[in-house]
Design a protein around this motif. Sequence first.
Motif, PDB file in Angstrom:
ATOM      1  N   GLY A 301       0.816  -1.203   0.000  1.00 24.36           N
ATOM      2  CA  GLY A 301       0.000   0.000   0.000  1.00 24.36           C
ATOM      3  C   GLY A 301       0.853   1.259   0.000  1.00 24.36           C
ATOM      4  O   GLY A 301       0.535   2.239  -0.702  1.00 24.36           O
ATOM      5  N   VAL A 302       1.942   1.259   0.774  1.00 22.95           N
ATOM      6  CA  VAL A 302       2.847   2.411   0.786  1.00 22.95           C
ATOM      7  C   VAL A 302       3.491   2.596  -0.588  1.00 22.95           C
ATOM      8  O   VAL A 302       3.567   3.716  -1.112  1.00 22.95           O
ATOM      9  CB  VAL A 302       3.936   2.224   1.871  1.00 22.95           C
ATOM     10  N   LEU A 303       3.947   1.507  -1.190  1.00 24.75           N
ATOM     11  CA  LEU A 303       4.580   1.594  -2.510  1.00 24.75           C
ATOM     12  C   LEU A 303       3.596   2.118  -3.559  1.00 24.75           C
ATOM     13  O   LEU A 303       3.947   2.953  -4.401  1.00 24.75           O
ATOM     14  CB  LEU A 303       5.118   0.218  -2.930  1.00 24.75           C
ATOM     15  N   GLU A 304       2.353   1.636  -3.497  1.00 28.70           N
ATOM     16  CA  GLU A 304       1.340   2.081  -4.465  1.00 28.70           C
ATOM     17  C   GLU A 304       0.966   3.544  -4.249  1.00 28.70           C
ATOM     18  O   GLU A 304       0.781   4.302  -5.209  1.00 28.70           O
ATOM     19  CB  GLU A 304       0.098   1.203  -4.338  1.00 28.70           C
ATOM     20  N   GLN A 305       0.896   3.946  -2.989  1.00 31.56           N
ATOM     21  CA  GLN A 305       0.548   5.328  -2.673  1.00 31.56           C
ATOM     22  C   GLN A 305       1.554   6.307  -3.259  1.00 31.56           C
ATOM     23  O   GLN A 305       1.193   7.381  -3.757  1.00 31.56           O
ATOM     24  CB  GLN A 305       0.469   5.491  -1.153  1.00 31.56           C
ATOM     25  N   LEU A 306       2.831   5.953  -3.215  1.00 35.92           N
ATOM     26  CA  LEU A 306       3.888   6.822  -3.735  1.00 35.92           C
ATOM     27  C   LEU A 306       4.161   6.603  -5.221  1.00 35.92           C
ATOM     28  O   LEU A 306       4.944   7.337  -5.820  1.00 35.92           O
ATOM     29  CB  LEU A 306       5.185   6.609  -2.946  1.00 35.92           C
ATOM     30  N   GLY A 307       3.572   5.570  -5.788  1.00 38.71           N
ATOM     31  CA  GLY A 307       3.811   5.284  -7.200  1.00 38.71           C
ATOM     32  C   GLY A 307       5.151   4.619  -7.459  1.00 38.71           C
ATOM     33  O   GLY A 307       5.703   4.708  -8.565  1.00 38.71           O
ATOM     34  N   TYR A 308       5.693   3.916  -6.428  1.00 35.00           N
ATOM     35  CA  TYR A 308       7.011   3.279  -6.555  1.00 35.00           C
ATOM     36  C   TYR A 308       6.936   1.765  -6.754  1.00 35.00           C
ATOM     37  O   TYR A 308       7.968   1.101  -6.843  1.00 35.00           O
ATOM     38  CB  TYR A 308       7.850   3.552  -5.306  1.00 35.00           C
ATOM     39  N   GLY A 309       5.738   1.209  -6.819  1.00 36.50           N
ATOM     40  CA  GLY A 309       5.619  -0.240  -6.896  1.00 36.50           C
ATOM     41  C   GLY A 309       6.356  -0.846  -8.074  1.00 36.50           C
ATOM     42  O   GLY A 309       7.002  -1.888  -7.946  1.00 36.50           O
ATOM     43  N   GLU A 310       6.283  -0.211  -9.230  1.00 35.14           N
ATOM     44  CA  GLU A 310       6.938  -0.732 -10.438  1.00 35.14           C
ATOM     45  C   GLU A 310       8.271  -0.044 -10.723  1.00 35.14           C
ATOM     46  O   GLU A 310       8.844  -0.211 -11.800  1.00 35.14           O
ATOM     47  CB  GLU A 310       5.998  -0.571 -11.637  1.00 35.14           C
ATOM     48  N   THR A 311       8.745   0.726  -9.754  1.00 39.12           N
ATOM     49  CA  THR A 311      10.027   1.431  -9.918  1.00 39.12           C
ATOM     50  C   THR A 311      11.182   0.513  -9.522  1.00 39.12           C
ATOM     51  O   THR A 311      11.054  -0.319  -8.622  1.00 39.12           O
ATOM     52  CB  THR A 311      10.068   2.695  -9.036  1.00 39.12           C
ATOM     53  N   ARG A 312      12.313   0.681 -10.186  1.00 38.18           N
ATOM     54  CA  ARG A 312      13.507  -0.103  -9.873  1.00 38.18           C
ATOM     55  C   ARG A 312      14.498   0.755  -9.091  1.00 38.18           C
ATOM     56  O   ARG A 312      14.670   1.936  -9.397  1.00 38.18           O
ATOM     57  CB  ARG A 312      14.151  -0.639 -11.155  1.00 38.18           C
ATOM     58  N   ALA A 313      15.158   0.134  -8.110  1.00 35.54           N
ATOM     59  CA  ALA A 313      16.090   0.869  -7.248  1.00 35.54           C
ATOM     60  C   ALA A 313      17.207   1.517  -8.054  1.00 35.54           C
ATOM     61  O   ALA A 313      17.699   2.591  -7.694  1.00 35.54           O
ATOM     62  CB  ALA A 313      16.683  -0.066  -6.196  1.00 35.54           C
ATOM     63  N   SER A 314      17.607   0.880  -9.137  1.00 37.51           N
ATOM     64  CA  SER A 314      18.712   1.394  -9.949  1.00 37.51           C
ATOM     65  C   SER A 314      18.387   2.732 -10.599  1.00 37.51           C
ATOM     66  O   SER A 314      19.286   3.410 -11.099  1.00 37.51           O
ATOM     67  CB  SER A 314      19.098   0.381 -11.030  1.00 37.51           C
ATOM     68  N   LYS A 315      17.102   3.126 -10.592  1.00 35.23           N
ATOM     69  CA  LYS A 315      16.687   4.393 -11.196  1.00 35.23           C
ATOM     70  C   LYS A 315      16.313   5.451 -10.153  1.00 35.23           C
ATOM     71  O   LYS A 315      15.953   6.573 -10.514  1.00 35.23           O
ATOM     72  CB  LYS A 315      15.485   4.163 -12.114  1.00 35.23           C
ATOM     73  N   MET A 316      16.393   5.109  -8.870  1.00 39.23           N
ATOM     74  CA  MET A 316      15.954   6.009  -7.801  1.00 39.23           C
ATOM     75  C   MET A 316      17.124   6.801  -7.238  1.00 39.23           C
ATOM     76  O   MET A 316      18.232   6.271  -7.090  1.00 39.23           O
ATOM     77  CB  MET A 316      15.279   5.213  -6.683  1.00 39.23           C
ATOM     78  N   ASP A 317      16.882   8.082  -6.895  1.00 37.23           N
ATOM     79  CA  ASP A 317      17.943   8.890  -6.298  1.00 37.23           C
ATOM     80  C   ASP A 317      17.740   9.007  -4.784  1.00 37.23           C
ATOM     81  O   ASP A 317      16.820   8.393  -4.214  1.00 37.23           O
ATOM     82  CB  ASP A 317      18.008  10.270  -6.962  1.00 37.23           C
ATOM     83  N   ILE A 318      18.594   9.793  -4.147  1.00 37.17           N
ATOM     84  CA  ILE A 318      18.557   9.938  -2.691  1.00 37.17           C
ATOM     85  C   ILE A 318      17.186  10.431  -2.211  1.00 37.17           C
ATOM     86  O   ILE A 318      16.627   9.916  -1.234  1.00 37.17           O
ATOM     87  CB  ILE A 318      19.652  10.919  -2.225  1.00 37.17           C
ATOM     88  N   HIS A 319      16.634  11.410  -2.902  1.00 35.65           N
ATOM     89  CA  HIS A 319      15.353  11.985  -2.486  1.00 35.65           C
ATOM     90  C   HIS A 319      14.218  10.965  -2.577  1.00 35.65           C
ATOM     91  O   HIS A 319      13.307  10.967  -1.739  1.00 35.65           O
ATOM     92  CB  HIS A 319      15.038  13.222  -3.326  1.00 35.65           C
ATOM     93  N   ASP A 320      14.271  10.081  -3.570  1.00 33.64           N
ATOM     94  CA  ASP A 320      13.251   9.030  -3.681  1.00 33.64           C
ATOM     95  C   ASP A 320      13.299   8.107  -2.468  1.00 33.64           C
ATOM     96  O   ASP A 320      12.262   7.752  -1.893  1.00 33.64           O
ATOM     97  CB  ASP A 320      13.462   8.215  -4.961  1.00 33.64           C
ATOM     98  N   PHE A 321      14.495   7.712  -2.072  1.00 38.64           N
ATOM     99  CA  PHE A 321      14.633   6.800  -0.928  1.00 38.64           C
ATOM    100  C   PHE A 321      14.241   7.487   0.383  1.00 38.64           C
ATOM    101  O   PHE A 321      13.638   6.862   1.257  1.00 38.64           O
ATOM    102  CB  PHE A 321      16.059   6.261  -0.846  1.00 38.64           C
TER     103      PHE A 321
END
Length: 336
Positions: A301-321
């Motif tokens: 639910g947290v991942l879906e709320q932020l829109g990160y469910g289908e996101t890959r860690a290799s594409k995320m920056d510090i602010h995303d984490f």
Amino acid sequence: MPKITTQQLRKNTQASAANAAVKPATIGAPQRPPRAAQKDGAADGSRHFGPMFNKNLGQHILINPLVSQGIVDKAGLKQTDTVLEVGPGTGNLTVKILEQAKRVIACEADARLAAELTKRVQGGPLQHKLEILHGDVMKRDLPFFDVCISNTPYQISSPLTFKLIFHRPIFRCAVLMFQREFAMRLVARPGDSLYGRLSVNCQLYSKVTHVMKVGKNNFKPPPNVESSVVRIEPLNPPPPVDFAEWDGLVRIAFSRKNKTLAANFKATATMQMLEANHRTFCAANGRIVEDGFQIKGAVLGVLEQLGYGETRASKMDIHDFLKLLSAFHDADIHFC
């Protein structure tokens, strides 16, 4: 003439044969050392200066004075600076630092190399500026310093980096020599092939820049890999983040960095760990775990709320984490 008996003749013949079996040494012929002695000196140049270097301790001495000067220049030393040098070896880099800094604290694990460095500056104008700490830098508390400079033994690259990042009081910068792949991991950005947990953890607390590449032929004995120099500037003040919580999140996200976050969090072991942490947190804070609570539904639910469910860690920056960690904490989901 005196008579010679048959018995005397036999003795004389045997003595002549014995003398003939002994070959006299050739005068002036060079004596070849034993085969083992020929190897001990090191065709690899490990006796270039002073005692034989121990490759198992990562002892590869920087011999190019231009590279040494370049490292010192990138540190931007001031005449009032105290410099911590890790792994000074025979002092090729140390003497250049001494010329520009107020004081140098050199930490050397090998007593033989510490003695070589002492002899190198003994009786000279730089002697009073140098303090040598003998021992393993990872097993001791670091003294106060303004700048750290190191031709780092490669086997302690990661622990030394984080020991410096978490050192207090915060220093101005560190200029460190690393194996090139490790250095490029430190400076990697989202989308780079080497971007990973090491990149994110280091960049959360510091600004990291690549300074220069250093070829293996600039060392004696030459290592098996190429090297690079990076400059690390700790953020001051550091971000108010619990590192254990942060690293727990990042560890899960990069467990398979090219998979989606949802796929990584769905792992059975991960869900069991998060559920145990949730129950522990609730018990410690006087909260009751709701009937029918499902950790899997809460996490997804947290991942879906932020829109990160289908996101890959290799594409995320510090602010995303940081955003993701904050949302998990709001849902009472913790990582340690």
